[in-house]
Design a protein around this motif. Sequence first.
Motif, PDB file in Angstrom:
ATOM      1  N   GLN A 211     -13.030  15.800  -0.996  1.00  0.00           N
ATOM      2  CA  GLN A 211     -13.820  16.791  -1.745  1.00  0.00           C
ATOM      3  C   GLN A 211     -13.532  18.154  -1.127  1.00  0.00           C
ATOM      4  O   GLN A 211     -13.946  18.453  -0.001  1.00  0.00           O
ATOM      5  CB  GLN A 211     -15.314  16.470  -1.696  1.00  0.00           C
ATOM      6  CG  GLN A 211     -16.113  17.363  -2.636  1.00  0.00           C
ATOM      7  CD  GLN A 211     -17.478  16.790  -2.994  1.00  0.00           C
ATOM      8  OE1 GLN A 211     -18.007  15.942  -2.284  1.00  0.00           O
ATOM      9  NE2 GLN A 211     -18.054  17.250  -4.097  1.00  0.00           N
ATOM     10  N   ILE A 212     -12.799  18.946  -1.880  1.00  0.00           N
ATOM     11  CA  ILE A 212     -12.281  20.206  -1.339  1.00  0.00           C
ATOM     12  C   ILE A 212     -12.964  21.397  -2.006  1.00  0.00           C
ATOM     13  O   ILE A 212     -13.577  21.267  -3.060  1.00  0.00           O
ATOM     14  CB  ILE A 212     -10.759  20.308  -1.585  1.00  0.00           C
ATOM     15  CG1 ILE A 212     -10.470  20.138  -3.096  1.00  0.00           C
ATOM     16  CG2 ILE A 212     -10.009  19.275  -0.771  1.00  0.00           C
ATOM     17  CD1 ILE A 212      -9.153  20.666  -3.528  1.00  0.00           C
ATOM     18  N   TRP A 260      -6.188  22.831  10.683  1.00  0.00           N
ATOM     19  CA  TRP A 260      -6.140  24.130  10.001  1.00  0.00           C
ATOM     20  C   TRP A 260      -6.579  23.972   8.532  1.00  0.00           C
ATOM     21  O   TRP A 260      -7.404  24.735   8.025  1.00  0.00           O
ATOM     22  CB  TRP A 260      -4.706  24.684  10.082  1.00  0.00           C
ATOM     23  CG  TRP A 260      -4.430  25.799   9.121  1.00  0.00           C
ATOM     24  CD1 TRP A 260      -4.687  27.123   9.291  1.00  0.00           C
ATOM     25  CD2 TRP A 260      -3.856  25.671   7.805  1.00  0.00           C
ATOM     26  NE1 TRP A 260      -4.316  27.832   8.173  1.00  0.00           N
ATOM     27  CE2 TRP A 260      -3.800  26.962   7.249  1.00  0.00           C
ATOM     28  CE3 TRP A 260      -3.383  24.594   7.056  1.00  0.00           C
ATOM     29  CZ2 TRP A 260      -3.290  27.206   5.972  1.00  0.00           C
ATOM     30  CZ3 TRP A 260      -2.878  24.832   5.784  1.00  0.00           C
ATOM     31  CH2 TRP A 260      -2.835  26.125   5.261  1.00  0.00           C
ATOM     32  N   ALA A 261      -6.040  22.947   7.871  1.00  0.00           N
ATOM     33  CA  ALA A 261      -6.369  22.741   6.451  1.00  0.00           C
ATOM     34  C   ALA A 261      -7.836  22.368   6.266  1.00  0.00           C
ATOM     35  O   ALA A 261      -8.459  22.715   5.253  1.00  0.00           O
ATOM     36  CB  ALA A 261      -5.469  21.657   5.860  1.00  0.00           C
ATOM     37  N   ALA A 267     -12.464  19.662   3.722  1.00  0.00           N
ATOM     38  CA  ALA A 267     -12.275  18.209   3.836  1.00  0.00           C
ATOM     39  C   ALA A 267     -12.003  17.861   5.300  1.00  0.00           C
ATOM     40  O   ALA A 267     -11.353  18.630   6.010  1.00  0.00           O
ATOM     41  CB  ALA A 267     -11.106  17.765   2.966  1.00  0.00           C
ATOM     42  N   PRO A 268     -12.473  16.711   5.783  1.00  0.00           N
ATOM     43  CA  PRO A 268     -12.253  16.355   7.190  1.00  0.00           C
ATOM     44  C   PRO A 268     -10.767  16.204   7.522  1.00  0.00           C
ATOM     45  O   PRO A 268      -9.997  15.668   6.721  1.00  0.00           O
ATOM     46  CB  PRO A 268     -12.973  15.006   7.332  1.00  0.00           C
ATOM     47  CG  PRO A 268     -13.876  14.900   6.148  1.00  0.00           C
ATOM     48  CD  PRO A 268     -13.254  15.709   5.062  1.00  0.00           C
ATOM     49  N   ALA A 269     -10.382  16.649   8.718  1.00  0.00           N
ATOM     50  CA  ALA A 269      -8.969  16.600   9.124  1.00  0.00           C
ATOM     51  C   ALA A 269      -8.443  15.171   9.136  1.00  0.00           C
ATOM     52  O   ALA A 269      -7.301  14.917   8.745  1.00  0.00           O
ATOM     53  CB  ALA A 269      -8.812  17.244  10.501  1.00  0.00           C
ATOM     54  N   ASN A 270      -9.281  14.227   9.585  1.00  0.00           N
ATOM     55  CA  ASN A 270      -8.771  12.844   9.643  1.00  0.00           C
ATOM     56  C   ASN A 270      -8.488  12.296   8.248  1.00  0.00           C
ATOM     57  O   ASN A 270      -7.543  11.528   8.045  1.00  0.00           O
ATOM     58  CB  ASN A 270      -9.741  11.938  10.419  1.00  0.00           C
ATOM     59  CG  ASN A 270     -11.079  11.797   9.723  1.00  0.00           C
ATOM     60  OD1 ASN A 270     -11.536  12.733   9.063  1.00  0.00           O
ATOM     61  ND2 ASN A 270     -11.711  10.648   9.855  1.00  0.00           N
ATOM     62  N   LYS A 271      -9.275  12.731   7.264  1.00  0.00           N
ATOM     63  CA  LYS A 271      -9.017  12.272   5.893  1.00  0.00           C
ATOM     64  C   LYS A 271      -7.747  12.915   5.335  1.00  0.00           C
ATOM     65  O   LYS A 271      -7.003  12.301   4.568  1.00  0.00           O
ATOM     66  CB  LYS A 271     -10.199  12.626   4.985  1.00  0.00           C
ATOM     67  CG  LYS A 271     -11.305  11.595   4.977  1.00  0.00           C
ATOM     68  CD  LYS A 271     -12.219  11.896   3.809  1.00  0.00           C
ATOM     69  CE  LYS A 271     -13.080  10.729   3.454  1.00  0.00           C
ATOM     70  NZ  LYS A 271     -13.820  10.949   2.221  1.00  0.00           N
ATOM     71  N   ILE A 272      -7.520  14.158   5.698  1.00  0.00           N
ATOM     72  CA  ILE A 272      -6.281  14.821   5.254  1.00  0.00           C
ATOM     73  C   ILE A 272      -5.085  14.088   5.860  1.00  0.00           C
ATOM     74  O   ILE A 272      -4.095  13.790   5.179  1.00  0.00           O
ATOM     75  CB  ILE A 272      -6.296  16.314   5.658  1.00  0.00           C
ATOM     76  CG1 ILE A 272      -7.407  17.046   4.897  1.00  0.00           C
ATOM     77  CG2 ILE A 272      -4.940  16.958   5.397  1.00  0.00           C
ATOM     78  CD1 ILE A 272      -7.618  18.485   5.317  1.00  0.00           C
TER      79      ILE A 272
END
Length: 742
Positions: A211-212, A260-261, A267-272
């Motif tokens: 969810q961004i 960074w994203a 959105a959580p970094a681990n999900k990215i």
Amino acid sequence: MSKETKWAICSTCDINCGLLVTVEDGKVKSIKKNPDHPLTPNSICVKGTNANKYITHPDRLTHALKRVGERGSGQWEQISTKQALDEIAEKMKQLIAEDGPETIGSTYGWSSNAGAASRRFMNLLGSPNWTWTGYVCLANSTVPSKATYGFWQFPDFHNTKCIVLLGHAPGPQRWTAEYLWIKDALDRGAKLIVTDPRRNSYSDQADIFLQIKPATDSAYLLAWINVIIEEELYDKEFVEKWTIGFEQLAERMKEYTPEWASEITGAPANKIRDSARMYATTGPAVIPWGAVPDHHANSTQTLRALTILRSITGNLDVPGGELLMGYHPEISSDDEFELNERLSPEQRKKQLGMDRFKLLSWETLEKTGPAMEKVWGKKYSNQVSGGAMAHPASMWEAMKTGKPYRLRALISQCNNTLNSYPNTTHIYEGLMNLDLLVVMDLIKSPTAQIADYILPATHWLERPNLFNYWDWIPVYQGGQQSVQAPEECLHDWMLWRELGVRLGQEKDWPASMEDAYDERLKPAGLTWEKLSTQERASAPEITFKKYQQTGFGTPSGKVELYSSIFEELGYDPLPSWIEPPESHVRKPELAKTHPLTFFTGMRENYWFHSFGLGRSTKELRSREPDPRMQIHPDTAYDLDLSDGDWAWVESTSGKRIKLRSWLSNDTHPNVVRVPHGWWYPETTGSDEPGAALSSLWKSADAVILHDSDEYCDKEQGNFQLRGLACKVYKVEDGTEGTSYAI
Ligand code: SF4
């Protein structure tokens, strides 16, 4: 009683389902899905089943109208279509004699089947100022793909193991064929990654849902590239053998970490990171086209990131991946019919907007020509009409100010121009300043109401259609005409021929559309009659990895991760993050004045874009009587809004539109979804306050959108429709009743 069944093609939306139309005594009795259709079996939605209501609607235009009062005064004289065409052609001759052919512009919309014919007319006329609604989505996706790997990809849903949906949510009532393909793939066990600012119809079944924040797509896509390179998840053999620029890409991507994203997207970094891994390792994978990446002032870099992801993961032109299918050998292409070679180099240079936005202009079509010709045999490859387009906002400006020169006439075909591009005020000021505005449509749209001439159009039930998916995939089909159109209605295709003949182009036009179809089908050894009544469709066997024989259709013959076309045009040859024009990072002061973020441009279930007859048809309008703004209940509570209350959405332009509150936990508390393309056909001709142009100014998203260069993608001039700052407040005079009497 005569009864027959026709194989028709629904052109209400861009899916173009093949449907079965039962006709009794010359009247449509039913419209049903076609289980035997070779391309779109069993695909239909309510817009298709109700199509007959459009052509029999009392508001349907059946005669040509000529303006007799002030522009927009609503005073018309009914004339014959022939007289209208004669007068329009005479006026065009006069304008061309005074200011050259570039003073004529044209635009068309989805329900027309005459895009290639309109471009042929404009090329023969000598005007480069041709555009269409594809400038806002779809067509503006193609050039980054062509620059990277020489063709526009098509997802192989039937064999894929992983699907990524970027805010794209086909459903039973929208993009139905694609919904069915995705459903099949998921039933087979394909993985699903979904990204969206709100929970959509796929979020719950997704393996990973990001969810961004709106307009942050390129941030997580760049992070995906970072992860895939850093963790060496890319296809090393393919990258080594078939790409150029990998080292520069790897260097550039170092800064775009998931952390960074995460800061940018929310959105959580681990999900990215996990979604990047899933996409790269669960191949073959597809990222189908959806409108979301097309709607940003950083669209081109987002699209470039997508092309790079498809490439380095080895998904190009493999079963279950992204197919680069080329042209059907048995039918001449749309771009051949367009006669692009006939527009002189001098006239091409006059294309409005090309001075700033080169990638979607003639300049790029020329640059991509040699490689496209070498690999695909087509020099001017306009897949999905995605090339050599005039920039719409530059056209309105030329109409309004005469800079860099005056655009004095516009032919708008099946395109409610005022409501189809951002910034209605700018468009209105331009159109009101024209010497000649011709609108061809099925209904008196807001744009038609300020025209000099309105021409009555035919509907897809009333015309034959040779459809080749705009040269996107090598497939063609013949859609039969189901019923006769009212006598004075003009076939979309014939508009251009009829004007062309009157303007000295007669020798360049076939006598009829059927003759043109026969000509185009000659390589197949088919006639139009045989295709439409017996053969129905043609789709050759799919072949893969064609690049191994031909190379890619790029200047280097390889996938250009570092794009030589971009570099030559003076643009960044590698993708990068560009902060959206109204993000709270770029403009922190907006957090106080315009604390919410809105996005628009989504497809609705019951009509496509601003299609007026859909909103006039009781069977459809009763399902969505009012334009609804999706807002989180907590946010609504703070704003004293209850479900169903009317609220203003005001953008930084200072303009506001009125929408009904639709409280939903699916959206982020800071994000508001604004519906696309609204107007109120039922108020046409009313003197009530606010009813001008069918209440266009009341709820149309285009009213609050920007179109200045600051809000345009610098390579293509794509418009920012998402991630824009707004404030929302209750309509002062309380909650209104429905605006539509069912
Ligand atoms: S999805 Fe619906 S509107 Fe679109 S082509 Fe199919 S039937 Fe027509």
